[in-house]
Design an enzyme around this catalytic site. Structure first.
Site, PDB file in Angstrom:
ATOM      1  CB  CYS A 101      -0.898   0.005   1.223  1.00  0.00           C
ATOM      2  SG  CYS A 101      -1.714  -1.581   1.519  1.00  0.00           S
ATOM      3  CB  ALA A 134      -0.205   6.014  -2.705  1.00  0.00           C
ATOM      4  N   PRO A 135       1.710   7.649  -0.528  1.00  0.00           N
ATOM      5  CG  PRO A 135       2.339   9.678   0.461  1.00  0.00           C
ATOM      6  CD  PRO A 135       1.689   8.362   0.763  1.00  0.00           C
ATOM      7  N   GLY A 136       4.289   7.074  -1.426  1.00  0.00           N
ATOM      8  CA  GLY A 136       5.585   6.613  -1.923  1.00  0.00           C
ATOM      9  C   GLY A 136       6.782   6.957  -1.048  1.00  0.00           C
ATOM     10  CE  LYS A 151       5.430   4.239   6.417  1.00  0.00           C
ATOM     11  NZ  LYS A 151       4.286   5.044   5.912  1.00  0.00           N
ATOM     12  CG  ASP A 204      -2.222   3.102  -3.210  1.00  0.00           C
ATOM     13  OD1 ASP A 204      -1.707   3.093  -2.080  1.00  0.00           O
ATOM     14  OD2 ASP A 204      -3.387   3.504  -3.417  1.00  0.00           O
ATOM     15  CG  ASP A 253      -8.052  -5.440  -3.440  1.00  0.00           C
ATOM     16  OD1 ASP A 253      -7.509  -4.978  -2.419  1.00  0.00           O
ATOM     17  OD2 ASP A 253      -9.000  -6.245  -3.418  1.00  0.00           O
ATOM     18  CG  ASP A 263       2.517   2.027   6.018  1.00  0.00           C
ATOM     19  OD1 ASP A 263       2.511   2.013   7.256  1.00  0.00           O
ATOM     20  OD2 ASP A 263       2.383   3.062   5.339  1.00  0.00           O
ATOM     21  CB  CYS A 285      -0.163   6.263  11.135  1.00  0.00           C
ATOM     22  SG  CYS A 285      -1.375   6.477   9.828  1.00  0.00           S
TER      23      CYS A 285
END
Lengths: 306, 190
Positions: free
Chosen positions: A109, A111-113, A115, A133, A160, A177, A228
């Site tokens: 997962c 985005a936004p990139g 990591k 993503d 997905d 993540d 998070c």
């Protein structure tokens, strides 16, 4: 600011007043050196020239903290891709993933990139980072960060994550993540604490993504699950579910600890449900411990183990 | 639930994992062009190859890269060169990544005022000294303190003067810095 939605965590947070006080302060900005193009020493020199205090992140030698009112995204060194802006706590999952050059790594997962970029730099532009993503617009945003940083060891896909094709594997390491309720980002985005938003709504998806990660990882490979958020429904319960389904000889936890970074262990029970005793090896990140956002990280190793 | 992945079925396909997913093109003509214009030695690209998954842009990727066949990738590697132009053009990302290897048609340490103009996509005028390694009309690389920033198009003046020519900025709009910000920092005074 109201922290009503976080009240339910009071029983397991060590210093509630300190926690609330930290949440009430703006979040420091954190930047990390693109070691493909520069060095931490050069970045420190730039910060001094730009009038910023030099405040290295003690546990991650390539990163620096800046005052919350800094605008590091407008600097020429940023434009040239010498560093990247990323919140300190969100640097943890990749450090615990410990990517190595020439490996094949999946960021489920992505985005936004941020990591993804961190993984690709750790691999020194070798091997394979697959950044996925499910939203094509967000996949495009990943591309922009990677281009600015000069990374050519990445492939992007739009799919997905929970149903990712089995034949895309196996991978040496996988970062899950996952999408979450994001409570830990409230110092940046206070709206995440809106009581009408709901907690744990994504837990079904989170469980499915982690199980997919276990399927796609090679035997002996590493999986990092992170969110998070503080919600045990999206953290320990998800990891506990994967451990239970895979069984002890196929999946186990390894300690998620970083010297110099204070964290709390994973919970062993929540609202009457007890978890696998290994869960204490997970990492809970509270804002008052290191002046960061909130985070959860679990590090898993895939068997078979004898 | 999860069983270890079965080893993949034996295949007669001798192509690399990369070649099975995307067309790997002959990079030699492209690298020769870069050597001829910019003096970038082909060994700068050792271990890398060029792939074409998009008719307009060639991407560069490390040769040991193993993208999946399914799902079909959106992008593989980094955009390297736009080829559907009269003069194929290196991307800004490629200039930033490889431009330091250039020995000619490069202004590696432009002045702050020139850089401000360049990243705002405005023309910059260059002196004879600044244009010392320019070989003539065409693409040039622009940098600041040896940080390579992007591509310009140089046109020499045909009259003598304080400046010898103009570089049209080809810096992408999307990469620009907010115009009310100083890219050299709040503490910068000039």
């Amino acid at each position: 600011m109201s922290f009503e939605t976080l009240e339910r965590y009071r029983p397991f947070i060590d210093d509630w007043d300190g926690f609330v006080a930290a949440l009430s302060r703006p979040l420091p900005i954190c930047v990390w050196t693109n070691t493909l193009k520069s060095t931490p020493e050069q970045l420190a020199q730039w910060m001094a020239e730009g009038g910023y205090p030099i405040d290295p992140v003690s546990w991650y030698a390539r990163a620096f903290k800046l005052p919350s009112n800094a605008s590091p995204g407008n600097r020429i060194e940023y434009v040239a891709g010498l560093y990247h802006v990323q919140e300190e706590a969100s640097l943890l999952p990749v450090v615990l993933l410990d990517p190595q050059p020439h490996e094949r790594i999946f960021d489920m997962c992505a985005a936004p990139g941020n990591k993804t970029a961190q993984i690709a730099v750790h691999m020194q532009n070798t091997g394979t980072v697959l950044a996925n993503d499910r939203d094509f617009r967000r996949v495009r945003a990943i591309g922009h960060a990677l281009e600015r940083l000069g990374l050519h060891n990445t492939t992007t896909t739009t799919f997905d994550a929970a149903n990712f094709p089995r034949e895309s594997g196996p991978f040496d390491r996988i970062l899950a993540d996952v999408p979450c309720s994001c409570e830990g980002t409230s110092r940046k985005n206070p709206e995440v604490l809106d009581p009408t938003r709901g907690i744990g709504l994504a837990s079904g998806l989170q469980k499915a993504i982690l199980k997919k990660a276990v399927q796609l990882c090679r035997p002996g490979g590493r999986i990092v699950y992170s969110t998070c958020t503080y919600a045990p429904e999206e953290n320990e319960m998800v990891v506990n579910d994967a451990l239970g389904e895979a069984g002890h000889n196929m999946l186990r936890m390894i300690p998620a600890q970083i010297p110099g970074f204070k964290s709390a262990p994973g919970l062993l029970e929540w609202q009457g449900q007890s978890f696998d005793p290994q869960m204490k090896q997970a990492m809970r990140v509270y804002p008052h411990h290191n002046d960061t956002g909130g985070f959860f990280v679990a590090v898993l190793e895939k068997g078979p183990f004898t | 639930m999860t069983q270890p992945l079965e080893p993949s079925a034996p295949s007669n396909d001798t192509r690399s994992a990369l070649e099975q997913v995307v067309t790997v093109i002959d990079a030699a003509p492209c690298f020769a062009m870069l050597e001829s214009r910019f003096g970038i030695a082909p060994h700068t690209f050792a271990g890398l190859c060029l792939v074409q998954s998009n008719p307009k842009v060639v991407h560069i990727v490390n040769a040991d890269h193993q993208p999946p066949l399914r799902p079909a990738p959106d992008t593989i590697g980094m955009p390297f060169m736009r080829i559907k132009m009269i003069h194929p053009k290196l991307t800004t990302a490629a200039v930033m990544r490889f431009g330091n290897a250039a020995t000619q048609n490069v202004l590696a340490s432009a002045e702050k005022r020139q850089i401000r103009a360049f990243i705002a996509r405005q023309d910059i005028e260059v002196s004879a000294e600044e244009a010392a390694n320019f070989t003539g009309r065409g693409y040039v690389l622009i940098g600041y303190r040896n940080m390579m920033l992007g591509m310009g198009f140089y046109a020499p003046y045909d009259r003598p003067g304080q400046t010898v020519g103009v570089v049209q900025s080809l810096f992408p709009k999307a990469w620009s810095v907010a115009s009310d910000r100083n890219p050299f920092g709040e503490a910068d005074v000039e």
